[in-house]
Design a protein around this motif. Structure first.
Motif, PDB file in Angstrom:
ATOM      1  N   GLU A 103       0.814  -1.215   0.000  1.00  0.00           N
ATOM      2  CA  GLU A 103       0.000   0.000   0.000  1.00  0.00           C
ATOM      3  C   GLU A 103       0.849   1.267   0.000  1.00  0.00           C
ATOM      4  OE1 GLU A 103      -4.360  -1.501   1.260  1.00  0.00           O
ATOM      5  OE2 GLU A 103      -3.389  -0.103   2.631  1.00  0.00           O
ATOM      6  N   ILE A 104       2.069   1.166   0.481  1.00  0.00           N
ATOM      7  CA  ILE A 104       2.987   2.309   0.360  1.00  0.00           C
ATOM      8  C   ILE A 104       3.390   2.476  -1.115  1.00  0.00           C
ATOM      9  CG2 ILE A 104       5.323   3.130   0.898  1.00  0.00           C
ATOM     10  CD1 ILE A 104       4.879   1.920   3.741  1.00  0.00           C
ATOM     11  N   LEU A 105       3.618   1.350  -1.788  1.00  0.00           N
ATOM     12  CA  LEU A 105       3.980   1.407  -3.206  1.00  0.00           C
ATOM     13  C   LEU A 105       2.830   1.954  -4.048  1.00  0.00           C
ATOM     14  CD1 LEU A 105       5.782  -2.040  -3.682  1.00  0.00           C
ATOM     15  CD2 LEU A 105       6.806   0.187  -3.238  1.00  0.00           C
ATOM     16  N   GLU A 106       1.601   1.616  -3.664  1.00  0.00           N
ATOM     17  CA  GLU A 106       0.426   2.042  -4.426  1.00  0.00           C
ATOM     18  C   GLU A 106       0.035   3.488  -4.135  1.00  0.00           C
ATOM     19  OE1 GLU A 106      -1.745  -2.370  -4.451  1.00  0.00           O
ATOM     20  OE2 GLU A 106      -2.127  -0.949  -2.855  1.00  0.00           O
ATOM     21  N   GLY A 107       0.645   4.067  -3.082  1.00  0.00           N
ATOM     22  CA  GLY A 107       0.336   5.451  -2.740  1.00  0.00           C
ATOM     23  C   GLY A 107      -0.795   5.598  -1.738  1.00  0.00           C
TER      24      GLY A 107
ATOM     25  N   GLU B  54       0.016  10.993 -12.600  1.00  0.00           N
ATOM     26  CA  GLU B  54       0.757  10.331 -13.671  1.00  0.00           C
ATOM     27  C   GLU B  54       1.031   8.882 -13.291  1.00  0.00           C
ATOM     28  OE1 GLU B  54       4.767  11.627 -14.506  1.00  0.00           O
ATOM     29  OE2 GLU B  54       4.902   9.941 -15.897  1.00  0.00           O
ATOM     30  N   LEU B  55       1.370   8.666 -12.011  1.00  0.00           N
ATOM     31  CA  LEU B  55       1.640   7.303 -11.565  1.00  0.00           C
ATOM     32  C   LEU B  55       0.367   6.466 -11.649  1.00  0.00           C
ATOM     33  CD1 LEU B  55       3.519   5.203 -10.375  1.00  0.00           C
ATOM     34  CD2 LEU B  55       2.956   6.059  -8.095  1.00  0.00           C
ATOM     35  N   ARG B  56      -0.751   7.057 -11.213  1.00  0.00           N
ATOM     36  CA  ARG B  56      -2.008   6.291 -11.214  1.00  0.00           C
ATOM     37  C   ARG B  56      -2.491   5.983 -12.637  1.00  0.00           C
ATOM     38  NH1 ARG B  56      -5.609   9.773  -8.261  1.00  0.00           N
ATOM     39  NH2 ARG B  56      -3.934  11.266  -7.996  1.00  0.00           N
TER      40      ARG B  56
ATOM     41  N   PHE C 208      -0.498  -4.318  -9.614  1.00  0.00           N
ATOM     42  CA  PHE C 208      -0.405  -4.794  -8.237  1.00  0.00           C
ATOM     43  C   PHE C 208      -1.538  -5.780  -7.978  1.00  0.00           C
ATOM     44  CE2 PHE C 208       1.735  -0.688  -7.891  1.00  0.00           C
ATOM     45  CZ  PHE C 208       2.852  -1.033  -7.135  1.00  0.00           C
ATOM     46  N   LEU C 209      -1.188  -6.958  -7.534  1.00  0.00           N
ATOM     47  CA  LEU C 209      -2.212  -7.953  -7.232  1.00  0.00           C
ATOM     48  C   LEU C 209      -2.051  -8.362  -5.770  1.00  0.00           C
ATOM     49  CD1 LEU C 209      -1.765 -10.275 -10.352  1.00  0.00           C
ATOM     50  CD2 LEU C 209      -3.518  -8.543 -10.027  1.00  0.00           C
TER      51      LEU C 209
END
Lengths: 261, 304
Positions: free
Chosen positions: B47-51, B73-75, B152-153
C-alpha cells in the motif's frame, strides 16, 4: 483538449453513472426521493379542500402551509441523508479506496456525487411544487420564487456538505441511517417543519441554532402570502450560510482520508 | 530502469513497527512475489507502493515516481487489485468497465477486456449478482482497463476454489506475456511458485530471503531425502554406504543426501540383489513450503 476540460467532461459522465446507480437502488430512491412526495399526497388528502381566509376576500388552501415544510424535509432527505448513508456505504465497501487508486481526481469524483445529488434535489423540488400546485391547489407565489429557490439552494449546499462531513463520525455503513436520522428527526420537531407547536423557549432556541429551522422557516417565509419583496429572509440565510461553512470544514476533513487504510 | 525500487523502508503504527528496513527492487517485466504470513507487513509495503499509505523513512520509486506524492501520472500507469474492494454494485459489468476506463488517458476496449477475463456471458449483469470468482475477474478487468505498465495484485486468489485459482493463474501468466510488470502478494506457496520470477519472503516487517522460487533459501543446494521401510530393523545394519546422513528409526530409514541419484541406485540395487522389499519408497526435495515455513519461523505452529 486541455486536462481541465477533459476532467469537467469526466464529471459530467460520472454524474450520469451516479444517476444510473441511484435510481437502480430502489430502496434508496424510495426513501430519498419518494418519501417527500408521499408526505405531500398524505397531507393533501387529510386537509383536502380546506382553505383559510387571508382577508380581502382572498383565501389560500391549507396545503400551502405544508408545502414549504415538505420541501425542507425533501432537501434534507435528498442531500444530508443521501450523502451520509451513500458515502458511508462507499467508504465501507472500499469503493472510495478503489477510486482513489485511479487517475480520477478526488475533486472530480466528489463534484460528480454532489452534482448527482443536485439533480435529485431539483427533481424532487419540481415534482413537489408542480404536484402541490396543480393537483392540490397549493399557492406557489411567483413574487417570492427567487427567495424560495435561493433558500433551497443554500440549504441543499449546506446539508450536502454536512452529510459528507458527518461520515467521519459514522462508525460503519449499518449505523449510517441511524446516525443520519438521529441527527435530523428530533430537530425536525423543534424546527417547525410540519406544524407550529407552542414550544418551550429552550427548545425553540435550540431549534434556532441548528440549520433545519432556518431552512424550513426560510421556505415558509417565501410561501407566506403576507411576505413582501422577493422572499429573502436574511436571518435564515445567514444561519444557513454559517452552517455551510461548518459543513465545508467537516467535508474537507473527511476528504483528507476518505477511505480506510 | 527498475519498475520498483525500495530502499530501507520503515513504517510503524504506534509502537508496532510494521515494516522495518525493507529493501528490494523489481525489474521491468518481472513477476515479483511478496510472500509472508498475515501480519508480516506485506499489505503495508504494497500500500505504500500504491500510494495509499505514507512511509516514515526510506526511498521508494515506482516507475521512477515517488508514490507518496499521490501523482496522477503514476495512477495512469499502474493497475491495482486490492484484497477486498467494493464496487458500485448496481452497475453492470460493461458499465463499470466503461466508467472506470474513462478515468484513464489510454484505455483498453470494453469488449476486449470482457473477453479477456471471460465475462462475456455476464456483460449486462449487475455487479451485485456476480459470484465471488466473477467479481475478482471484474476486479482484474478494472485494474487492466488503463493499460497499466505495472500491476499490483494483492492476494488475487484468496477465497477461490482450486479450479478458479488455476484459471486466474493462466490469466495472470497471459498478462506477463504482454510484458507487464506484476507485483504479487500472497500467502499461497504454490501461487508464488507458479507465477513468480522471484519471491521475497517477509517476516515480522523484514525481508528474510529474495530469490527465484527454485533457489529460495538455498533450496537447490539442500539435500534430498530418501525414505523407505525395511522388512526388519536388522537389515538396516547391512545398508550399503551412501553419501550423506542415514537415520534409522526401527524399520524406517531416512537418508539425507546431496548425491540423490547415486544413493538411490545404491539402495535400490542393494535391495534387488538381496531380494529385500522396500516399502513406501520415496525421494523428496525440500518444497518451497518447507523453506517458507523455515524462513518465517512458522514450522512449529504449522500443522503436520
Amino acid at each position: 483538449m486541455s486536462r481541465l476540460r477533459r476532467d469537467l467532461a469526466l464529471v459530467g459522465w460520472q454524474i450520469l453513472y451516479e444517476q444510473r446507480a441511484f435510481w437502480r437502488n430502489r430502496a434508496g430512491a424510495f426513501f430519498v426521493f419518494l418519501l417527500p412526495v408521499i408526505f405531500l399526497v398524505l397531507f393533501s388528502s387529510i386537509f383536502q379542500h380546506q382553505s383559510i381566509g387571508i382577508g380581502g376576500g382572498r383565501s389560500i388552501t391549507y396545503v400551502t402551509f405544508f408545502v414549504p415544510g415538505i420541501l425542507a424535509y425533501g432537501v434534507i432527505a435528498t442531500t444530508f441523508n443521501n450523502m451520509a448513508i451513500g458515502t458511508a456505504v462507499l467508504r465501507d465497501d472500499g469503493v472510495l479506496k478503489r477510486v482513489a487508486g485511479t487517475p480520477l481526481p478526488a475533486w472530480a469524483y466528489i463534484s460528480a456525487r454532489i452534482g448527482s445529488t443536485i439533480v435529485v434535489t431539483a427533481l424532487m423540488t419540481v415534482v413537489v411544487l408542480l404536484l402541490g400546485h396543480y393537483a392540490y391547489g397549493a399557492d406557489v407565489r411567483t413574487a417570492t420564487l427567487p427567495g424560495l429557490l435561493v433558500t433551497l439552494a443554500l440549504g441543499a449546499a449546506t446539508f450536502t456538505a454536512l452529510g459528507i462531513g458527518i461520515v467521519r463520525y459514522v462508525a460503519n455503513a449499518e449505523a449510517a441511517p441511524a446516525v443520519a436520522n438521529a441527527a435530523i428527526l428530533p430537530l425536525t420537531f423543534i424546527s417547525g417543519i410540519w406544524f407550529h407547536f407552542k414550544l418551550p423557549t429552550v427548545l425553540s432556541d435550540i431549534g434556532k441554532v441548528f440549520p433545519i429551522r432556518p431552512l424550513a422557516h426560510g421556505m415558509q417565509y417565501a410561501f407566506n402570502p403576507f411576505t413582501r419583496g422577493a422572499g429573502f429572509n436574511s436571518t435564515d440565510l445567514l444561519t444557513l450560510a454559517i452552517w455551510l461553512v461548518v459543513g465545508l470544514v467537516a467535508m474537507a476533513r473527511f476528504l483528507r482520508q476518505p477511505y480506510r487504510a | 530502469m527498475n519498475a520498483i525500487e525500495v530502499r530501507d523502508l520503515h513504517k510503524s503504527y504506534g509502537s508496532l513497527e510494521a515494516v522495518s528496513g525493507v529493501s528490494f527492487e523489481v525489474a521491468m517485466g518481472e513477476v515479483f512475489c511478496l510472500l509472508g504470513p498475515n501480519g508480516a507487513g506485506k499489505t503495508t509495503t504494497v500500500e505504500i507502493l500504491e500510494g495509499y499509505r505514507t512511509r516514515e523513512r526510506g526511498a521508494v520509486s515506482v516507475l521512477g515516481i515517488d508514490p507518496a506524492h499521490g501523482s496522477r501520472e503514476l495512477r495512469e500507469r499502474i493497475g491495482i487489485v486490492l484484497q477486498s474492494c467494493g464496487i458500485q454494485t448496481s452497475l453492470t459489468v460493461a458499465e463499470l468497465i466503461e466508467m472506470y476506463g474513462r478515468y484513464y488517458e489510454h484505455r483498453r476496449g470494453v469488449d476486449e477486456l470482457i473477453e479477456m477475463v471471460e465475462l462475456d456471458a455476464k456483460r449486462d449483469t449487475r455487479a451485485s449478482d456476480l459470484s465471488g470468482g466473477q467479481r475478482r475477474r471484474l476486479d482484474l478487468a478494472l485494474a487492466l482497463v488503463g493499460e497499466p505498465e505495472l500491476l499490483f495484485l494483492d492476494e488475487p486468489t484468496t477465497g477461490f476454489d482450486p479450479a478458479a485459482r488455476r484459471h486466474a493463474w493462466s490469466t495472470i501468466r497471459a498478462l506477463c506475456q504482454l510484458g507487464k510488470t506484476v507485483f504479487l502478494t500472497t500467502h499461497f506457496m504454490d501461487e508464488a511458485q507458479t507465477l513468480a520470477d522471484r519471491v521475497a519472503v517477509m517476516r515480522a516487517g523484514a525481508i528474510v530471503a529474495v530469490d527465484t522460487p527454485r533457489a529460495l533459501g538455498g533450496r537447490e543446494l539442500r539435500p534430498s531425502t530418501i525414505r523407505f521401510e525395511l522388512p526388519d530393523a536388522k537389515a538396516a545394519e547391512q545398508l550399503p554406504p551412501v553419501e550423506g546422513e542415514v537415520m534409522a528409526d526401527g524399520r524406517s530409514i531416512a537418508v539425507r543426501t546431496h548425491d540423490t541419484v547415486r544413493a538411490t541406485a545404491a539402495i535400490t540395487g542393494w535391495a534387488l540383489e538381496r531380494g529385500i522389499e522396500l516399502e513406501h519408497f520415496s525421494v523428496t526435495q525440500p518444497t518451497l513450503e518447507d523453506i517458507y515455513l523455515e524462513l518465517t519461523g512458522e514450522h512449529e505452529a504449522a500443522p503436520a
